[in-house]
Every structure is written in structure tokens, then in C-alpha cells.
Enzyme design. Structure first.
Site, PDB file in Angstrom:
ATOM      1  N   HIS A 263      36.999  22.421   2.783  1.00 49.22           N
ATOM      2  CA  HIS A 263      37.654  22.316   3.667  1.00 49.22           C
ATOM      3  C   HIS A 263      39.064  22.631   2.878  1.00 49.22           C
ATOM      4  CE1 HIS A 263      39.909  20.391   6.723  1.00 49.22           C
ATOM      5  NE2 HIS A 263      40.290  19.355   6.123  1.00 49.22           N
ATOM      6  N   HIS A 304      33.709  32.426   8.831  1.00 51.28           N
ATOM      7  CA  HIS A 304      34.695  30.747   9.246  1.00 51.28           C
ATOM      8  C   HIS A 304      33.479  29.945  10.160  1.00 51.28           C
ATOM      9  CE1 HIS A 304      37.767  27.859  11.002  1.00 51.28           C
ATOM     10  NE2 HIS A 304      38.476  28.145   9.802  1.00 51.28           N
ATOM     11  N   ASP A 362      42.249  31.721   4.832  1.00 53.70           N
ATOM     12  CA  ASP A 362      42.882  30.974   3.118  1.00 53.70           C
ATOM     13  C   ASP A 362      42.389  32.308   2.646  1.00 53.70           C
ATOM     14  OD1 ASP A 362      42.026  28.811   4.391  1.00 53.70           O
ATOM     15  OD2 ASP A 362      39.632  28.837   4.100  1.00 53.70           O
TER      16      ASP A 362
END
Length: 426
Positions: A263, A304, A362
Site C-alpha cells: 500500500h 496499478h 509510486d
């Protein structure tokens, strides 16, 4: 007329209503099944809406992310994090006077009680900052428990302002404690992002010296992470909050959920991956390892779970990332060369294109923070700062309407009922 679907189990048919969404998929209301002695089975809640919400909408197939109906690209390019905080909390963008009042409220509450700062002394310098931040947020209940009535809308909003104001200070304190350095007090003359950067990297007693480019990139990181619908940490906040617990405890639970590498720890995992690759000359070797079904190596920061074509946040973050790289002059940094080579391959290699393994937020936030010189262990803490308005907004939304304590069901696969056997007879 309400649309319905029918389900037949053991010869008995039950009609279930369809609840219409304002955007995206409608849902089948399965609550009536419990009267028939039936539960649904959905590990990971991949097909289950646990609540209704008016905060954030995601269309993963089309790469759409809306905060209160506003496209993330417009907010990232024209707004700032504090304005987005106001938007999430209040459902509308503020007027100038409303924004000024909100900013003033946040700045007036940035300071942390000097006695409370001693909480950090209970941690070793090597402690992960997420452990310190989660404990510190939970500890705020000791300061504000008596004056927080979760049934009072004004108290809930005051709690929201307080958390948005104090989370940068607590995060910076955790960072400074880990380095054995003196805390830097909040500075009301700085913007939200500038203040955080100064508290982390400034020196107590010295004037701030924060790069506008880096501050803009940091503010954008906060904004892009402000909310993301019913993800694991937000769902954790809602689940904990459904028990009527203290809001600081509910938010602390969300911070702990965010800590996981699957996460909020994903951008930290990107840097760990870059470190494993180590050098630009080994990129193709590791790309081949990622393509090998029999190899356990995984490329972090690509694709994702929600976005199936592209991550709209990554498109915006890419611009800030490259601006920071240019200003910092880190073209010779080995890990950033690895990252840039991976980015090029992901955008050109058919393997990545066909599987939609595009660089996600990310990836770009990880290499941006690396270029700024922020240590890897602080990455998830920065995510925490960004996500705070989303968590507290969802908590407030839940408590503003009738709700039930969260109580998932299970498919039991253990032993059937059996009798106890005395230890002497076993």
C-alpha cells in the site's frame, strides 16, 4: 421503478434491488440475503461496496480520478494541497476569504505541546518513523479526548483541522529524532509544503531556505495522494471509526495500514528495487527477470491494481519529477539512471505496453523524493501527510449519516463440532 435482480439458491428466489451510482458501476444491494441465511463471498472486497460516498470517484479503465467531481489533473496544475484539503472536507472549492480562514486555522494549530514531544524519547533513533508517527497520532487522544464529541459536527471539523495541521509537525519530529537532531518549530510564514521541508531539513534557529521547485513538487505529492476512494487504509479508518472510537485512534489505525509495502510502502519498495538493480548496466538483466514467470523478482512502481490503462496521478507527477531532477543536477546518480532507463523501457517495450505496465505514481514520487535527498524510510510518512485529509473526510462522512459497526462475515472451513478428549486419552 427500482431495478432488481433475482438470485435463486436451493430453489428459492430472492429479489435484490440495484442501487444506482452517480458515476461508474451501480451495485446490487445484497443485504436482504441475510434474512435467507446467506452471505456473499468476496475475498479482498474486490466486488463489494462497503459504503456509499460522495468524496472521490475512480474509473480505473479510463484513468480518471475525481476529487468531489474535479479532475485530478486540473487540481494538480491549478490548485494546491491546502485548497484540496478544504475541498475534500467541505465538498466545494473555497472562496478567497474561506481559503484564507482555513489556512489561518491550519497554521494556528501546527505547534505540538512541548510536553507531548517527549513521546518521541521513548523510541530509539533507529526506529522506523512510521512507528513513531502512528504512536504520536494515537497519542493526540490524550490531549484532546475530553473535548472531542464525535456526534458534534463542529468538533469533527475541529479534529480534521487539527490533524491536517499537526501531521507535518509530527512527521518532521519523527525524522529529526531519528537523526538525533533538534526539532525545528513550525513557521507560519511558509506554505504547508515549505514548512514541512524546513522542519525536516532546516536547522533550529536558522532562517528557512527551501527551494520553490522542491516545495512545489512536495505539495503536488501531497495533493495527488490526498484521497483514493476506499483503499486499504481508508477502509481501515472507516472500520475502526465505526466502533465510535476516538478519531485519533481511527486515524492511527489507518497509518498502520498504510505502512504495508503493498500500500503506502510501494514508493519505498521502488527505491529498494532500484538499489537491488544497482547499476544502469544491469537494467536489461532485471527486466528479463521480471518477464520470467519462474523468477520471483518483480518490478515495483509499474502498473496499478485500480488503473488499467494509465495512472492519471503519474502523468502529472512525471512533470514535477523531471523538474526536480534538473534542478538538483543529479544526472550522475546511479540509482536515478537506473530509474530513467526503466522508465524508457516501460514506455517502449511491447511486453510492458501490452500488459499496461506503465510507470505509476509510486515510481515517480519515489525517484523524486530520492532526488531531493529524502531518506527511503520517510517516504511512507510523506504519503501519510498527503492522505490525512482523505482519511479524516471519510471518517467525517461516515459519522455524518447513519452507519453500522463493520462486521465482515466469513466462509468457515474448519472442523465441525467435536467433543473434548481428556489429555490422558489422547
Amino acid at each position: 421503478m427500482t431495478e432488481k435482480v433475482s438470485i435463486t439458491i436451493d430453489g428459492k428466489t430472492t429479489e435484490l434491488p440495484v442501487l444506482k451510482a452517480s458515476e461508474g458501476r451501480s451495485v446490487v444491494d445484497v443485504r436482504g440475503l441475510i434474512a435467507e441465511g446467506i452471505f456473499t463471498f468476496d475475498p479482498g472486497f474486490l466486488s463489494t461496496a462497503s459504503c456509499d460516498s460522495k468524496v472521490t470517484y475512480i474509473d480505473g479503465d479510463a484513468g480518471i480520478l475525481l476529487y468531489r467531481g474535479y479532475p485530478i489533473e486540473q487540481l494538480a496544475n491549478q490548485s494546491n494541497h491546502l485548497e484540496v484539503c478544504y475541498l475534500l472536507l467541505n465538498d466545494e472549492l473555497p472562496s478567497q476569504s474561506q481559503y484564507d480562514s482555513f489556512e489561518s486555522s491550519i497554521k494556528s494549530q501546527q505547534t505540538v505541546d512541548p510536553n507531548f514531544q517527549n513521546i518521541f524519547n521513548g523510541f530509539t533513533q533507529g526506529a522506523h518513523p512510521m512507528s513513531m508517527v502512528s504512536a504520536a497520532v494515537a497519542g493526540l487522544a490524550s490531549l484532546f479526548h475530553e473535548e472531542t464529541d464525535i456526534t458534534n459536527a463542529d468538533d469533527r471539523m475541529q479534529t480534521a483541522h487539527r490533524l491536517i495541521a499537526k501531521i507535518p509537525t509530527l512527521a518532521a519530529m519523527a525524522y529529526k529524532h531519528g537523526r538525533g537532531e533538534a526539532f525545528v518549530e513550525p513557521n507560519d510564514d511558509l506554505t504547508y509544503a515549505e514548512n514541512f521541508l524546513n522542519m525536516c531539513f532546516g536547522t533550529a534557529g536558522e532562517d528557512p531556505n527551501v527551494s520553490p521547485t522542491i516545495a512545489k513538487a512536495m505539495d503536488r505529492i501531497f495533493l495527488l495522494h490526498a484521497d483514493h476512494e476506499q483503499n486499504a487504509s481508508t477502509s481501515t479508518v472507516r472500520m475502526a471509526g465505526s466502533t465510535d472510537c476516538n478519531p485519533y485512534a481511527a486515524i492511527s489505525a489507518g497509518i498502520c495500514a498504510l505502512w504495508g509495502p503493498a500500500h503506502g510502502g510501494a514508493n519505498e519498495a521502488v527505491l529498494l528495487m532500484l538499489n537491488e538493480i544497482g547499476d544502469e548496466s544491469r537494467v536489461e538483466e532485471y527486466v528479463n527477470k521480471a518477464k520470467d514467470k519462474n523468477d520471483s523478482f518483480k518490478l515495483m512502481g509499474f502498473g496499478h491494481r485500480v488503473y488499467k490503462n494509465f495512472d492519471p496521478r503519474a502523468t502529472v507527477m512525471q512533470e514535477s519529477c523531471h523538474a526536480v531532477l534538473v534542478e538538483q543536477g543529479v544526472e550522475d546518480d546511479a540509482l536515478l539512471k537506473v530509474a530513467q532507463r526503466l522508465e524508457k523501457i516501460a514506455r517502449e517495450d511491447d511486453y510492458f505496453i501490452e500488459r499496461k505496465l506503465y510507470p505509476n505514481i509510486d515510481f515517480y514520487s519515489g525517484i523524486t523524493l530520492k532526488a531531493v535527498g529524502i531518506p527511503t524510510e520517510l517516504f511512507t510518512v510523506i504519503f501519510t501527510l498527503g492522505r490525512m485529509p482523505g482519511w479524516i473526510t471519510h471518517w467525517n462522512e461516515m459519522l455524518s449519516a447513519p452507519y453500522k459497526i463493520a462486521r465482515p462475515r466469513q466462509l468457515y472451513l474448519g472442523e465441525s463440532s467435536r467433543d473434548y478428549v481428556s489429555i490422558s486419552d489422547r
